[in-house]
Design a protein around this motif. Structure first.
Motif, PDB file in Angstrom:
ATOM      1  N   ARG A   1       0.327   5.442   0.763  1.00  0.00           N
ATOM      2  CA  ARG A   1      -0.596   6.496   1.204  1.00  0.00           C
ATOM      3  C   ARG A   1       0.199   7.770   1.408  1.00  0.00           C
ATOM      4  O   ARG A   1       1.398   7.711   1.651  1.00  0.00           O
TER       5      ARG A   1
ATOM      6  N   LEU B   1      -2.704   2.464   8.658  1.00  0.00           N
ATOM      7  CA  LEU B   1      -3.635   2.263   7.542  1.00  0.00           C
ATOM      8  C   LEU B   1      -2.947   1.570   6.365  1.00  0.00           C
ATOM      9  O   LEU B   1      -3.539   0.704   5.710  1.00  0.00           O
ATOM     10  N   ALA B   2      -1.691   1.938   6.115  1.00  0.00           N
ATOM     11  CA  ALA B   2      -0.959   1.305   5.006  1.00  0.00           C
ATOM     12  C   ALA B   2      -0.778  -0.186   5.286  1.00  0.00           C
ATOM     13  O   ALA B   2      -0.976  -1.024   4.398  1.00  0.00           O
TER      14      ALA B   2
ATOM     15  N   LYS C   1      -4.708  -6.694   3.984  1.00  0.00           N
ATOM     16  CA  LYS C   1      -5.966  -7.065   3.318  1.00  0.00           C
ATOM     17  C   LYS C   1      -5.667  -7.582   1.903  1.00  0.00           C
ATOM     18  O   LYS C   1      -6.183  -8.632   1.485  1.00  0.00           O
ATOM     19  N   GLN C   2      -4.797  -6.855   1.213  1.00  0.00           N
ATOM     20  CA  GLN C   2      -4.446  -7.258  -0.156  1.00  0.00           C
ATOM     21  C   GLN C   2      -3.757  -8.632  -0.169  1.00  0.00           C
ATOM     22  O   GLN C   2      -3.994  -9.445  -1.052  1.00  0.00           O
TER      23      GLN C   2
ATOM     24  N   ALA D   1       0.857  -1.197   0.000  1.00  0.00           N
ATOM     25  CA  ALA D   1       0.000   0.000   0.000  1.00  0.00           C
ATOM     26  C   ALA D   1       0.882   1.232   0.000  1.00  0.00           C
ATOM     27  O   ALA D   1       1.997   1.215   0.522  1.00  0.00           O
TER      28      ALA D   1
ATOM     29  N   GLU E   1      -2.612  -2.059   7.241  1.00  0.00           N
ATOM     30  CA  GLU E   1      -3.936  -2.705   7.180  1.00  0.00           C
ATOM     31  C   GLU E   1      -4.315  -3.028   5.722  1.00  0.00           C
ATOM     32  O   GLU E   1      -4.751  -4.135   5.404  1.00  0.00           O
ATOM     33  N   GLU E   2      -4.076  -2.030   4.853  1.00  0.00           N
ATOM     34  CA  GLU E   2      -4.411  -2.194   3.425  1.00  0.00           C
ATOM     35  C   GLU E   2      -3.551  -3.297   2.791  1.00  0.00           C
ATOM     36  O   GLU E   2      -4.058  -4.132   2.029  1.00  0.00           O
TER      37      GLU E   2
END
Ligand code: ADP
Length: 262
Positions: free
Chosen positions: A30, A42-43, A49-50, A28, A45-46
């Motif tokens: 951001r 957040l990065a 998820k990916q 990710a 987490e993303e």
């Protein structure tokens, strides 16, 4: 086993998750913004998820970059130099000159055939030749940042820009617009200016690899540098992720050394 790297740059925060072979599982990018810890969380987490992995299953996470201490989930921090070196050497295991053009600084790292650093140079005193320079020029020219690469490629001519400093280059660009110089020629002139700033920093010996967000989004810069040097400049698979990917490689290698001791 999954390993992570977080690179909190002054402009962008990158997360990379790899497996134990070093292959990328998820990533990710951001904007770093004003809350580096939140951007890093957040990065990650993303990226998780990916990759389809649970964050608690990530064996080790290392961080690097300007805001590396703000990555509270990381077990260890490493310098950007170490991580960019590890990222580039992972893709090209040979003696290298790594040219990293970031949002607000440029770095040149030289590695020997074993991947050990032999020299390092950095420009962080001035925006000339950095991502911030291109961002400022795109703003002045009222162009989306994403459009610069294609415009430079399309140029039939190239504007000569003599100024070194970002502020004076902006004045020069505005006067050339008034004189009717085409926008494509101006953008190519701006790219030449980035290439020149890099070449002034150090002698670019041997195999040259370009990393960072600027080369990622403007691969034509690598082509222009290749032409200047008279040999092919390489780009790793995801140039902007290079530092984060390298941090993950260092987390993996650290774990392997721990296991070997146990
Ligand atoms: P840092 O690690 O210093 O924060 P990066 O290596 O992530 O910087 O690169 C950030 C730079 O990448 C920005 O300054 C900008 O010039 C460039 N960039 C980022 N996103 C884009 C985009 N979508 N299009 C063109 N350039 C971009």
């Amino acid at each position: 086993m999954v390993f992570g790297g977080i690179d909190i740059g002054s402009t962008a925060t990158k997360a990379a998750l790899i497996d134990d072979s070093g292959a990328l599982l998820g990533s990710a990018v951001r904007r770093s913004g004003v809350d580096f810890t939140a951007s890093a969380n957040l990065a990650l987490e993303e990226a998780a998820k990916q990759a389809g992995v649970d964050q608690k299953d990530i064996v080790g996470i290392f961080s690097c970059g300007y805001g590396r201490k703000n990555a509270t989930m990381a077990q260890e921090t490493r310098t950007e130099i170490a991580c960019h070196a590890a990222g580039a050497y992972h893709h090209f295991p040979q003696a290298l000159t790594v040219v990293d053009i970031g949002g607000q600084d440029n770095k040149i790292i030289k590695l020997n055939a074993k991947g050990m650093r032999t020299s390092f140079k950095m420009n962080r005193k001035c925006a000339a030749g950095t991502g911030a320079f291109l961002e400022e020029m795109a703003l002045r020219l009222d162009l989306p940042l994403e459009s610069l690469d294609q415009l430079a490629r399309d140029a039939q001519e190239e504007a000569t820009l003599g100024a070194y400093c970002t502020v004076f280059t902006a004045t020069e660009v505005l006067s050339k617009i008034r004189d009717g110089v085409k926008v494509e020629a101006l953008v190519k002139g701006l790219f030449r200016s980035v290439v020149k700033r890099v070449m002034e920093m150090d002698i670019l010996e041997g195999t040259v690899v370009m990393t960072g967000g600027v080369a990622a989004h403007n691969p034509y810069l690598a082509q222009m540098l290749s032409e200047e040097l008279g040999r092919q400049v390489l780009l790793p698979p995801r140039p902007q992720l290079n530092g984060a990917w390298g941090a993950a490689i260092l987390a993996r290698d650290f774990r392997a050394r721990q296991l070997a001791r146990e």
